[in-house]
Design a protein around this motif. Structure first.
Motif, PDB file in Angstrom:
ATOM      1  N   PHE A  61       0.849  -1.190   0.000  1.00  0.00           N
ATOM      2  CA  PHE A  61       0.000   0.000   0.000  1.00  0.00           C
ATOM      3  C   PHE A  61       0.886   1.243   0.000  1.00  0.00           C
ATOM      4  CE2 PHE A  61      -2.786  -3.183   1.907  1.00  0.00           C
ATOM      5  CZ  PHE A  61      -3.985  -2.927   1.277  1.00  0.00           C
ATOM      6  N   LYS A 148      -7.286  -2.844   3.280  1.00  0.00           N
ATOM      7  CA  LYS A 148      -7.510  -1.548   2.622  1.00  0.00           C
ATOM      8  C   LYS A 148      -8.271  -0.556   3.499  1.00  0.00           C
ATOM      9  CE  LYS A 148     -11.765  -2.274  -0.016  1.00  0.00           C
ATOM     10  NZ  LYS A 148     -12.303  -2.264  -1.378  1.00  0.00           N
ATOM     11  N   TYR A 154      -7.013   4.021   0.216  1.00  0.00           N
ATOM     12  CA  TYR A 154      -7.399   2.786  -0.476  1.00  0.00           C
ATOM     13  C   TYR A 154      -8.801   2.297  -0.136  1.00  0.00           C
ATOM     14  CZ  TYR A 154      -2.623   2.341  -2.055  1.00  0.00           C
ATOM     15  OH  TYR A 154      -1.428   2.554  -2.671  1.00  0.00           O
ATOM     16  N   ARG A 157     -10.951   1.901  -3.135  1.00  0.00           N
ATOM     17  CA  ARG A 157     -10.276   1.390  -4.335  1.00  0.00           C
ATOM     18  C   ARG A 157     -10.502  -0.109  -4.458  1.00  0.00           C
ATOM     19  NH1 ARG A 157      -4.496   4.219  -4.758  1.00  0.00           N
ATOM     20  NH2 ARG A 157      -4.790   3.783  -6.953  1.00  0.00           N
TER      21      ARG A 157
END
Length: 162
Positions: A61, A148, A154, A157
């Motif tokens: 990430f 996430k 994130y 996403r």
């Protein structure tokens, strides 16, 4: 091959299977999608099955926020990149310095549970490869989804595995 020589001596290594296609599929106009070109990348699974090595799903990430980039586009450009085996892209770090210092951006690497592969030697079948490749993709997606929410950039996403 180079990788096999490591495995034959019992040394583990990290392999990132994305490649030229994954870079070419990045689309700045779709920032909610994270493209991973993995559906046709099965050689690492075959090697793991030949040598009985575990496969670890890993996701990083924040890596995509470390640099801005420019990639020339087009069918001819893609053919050239595939022929030379890499994507000559221009990336910008901090202060827009080309190939420079990355932007100050936190990177968080998450590692999933090992996927234990039996040692099949030369008796690996395409069914074996497909089975363990499918397990890998499922585990990678699950790893991303589990982590996430803890990553502010994130949460909304999605992985797009191609």
């Amino acid at each position: 091959t180079y990788f096999r020589s490591y495995l034959e001596t019992g040394v583990s290594f990290v392999f990132v299977p994305g490649g030229v296609q994954e870079v070419m599929l990045m689309d700045p106009s779709e920032p909610s999608e994270l493209v991973l070109y993995l559906k046709k990348r099965k050689g690492f699974v075959k090697m793991a099955l030949e040598y009985g090595c575990p496969i670890f799903p890993v996701f990083c990430f924040g890596l995509d926020g470390s640099y801005a980039y420019y990639i020339p586009r087009g069918d001819l450009i893609t053919k050239i990149f595939r022929a030379i085996g890499f994507v000559p892209l221009l990336f910008f770090g901090r202060f827009l310095i080309p190939f420079g210092i990355p932007r100050p951006h936190q990177i968080h690497v998450v590692v999933g549970k090992p996927i234990h592969c039996p040692q099949l030697g030369e008796h690996v079948t395409s069914e074996d490869i497909d089975k363990y490749h499918s397990i890998f993709l499922t585990e990678l997606e699950s790893l991303f989804d589990r982590h996430k929410l803890a990553e502010e950039d994130y949460r909304d996403r999605k992985l797009k595995i191609m």
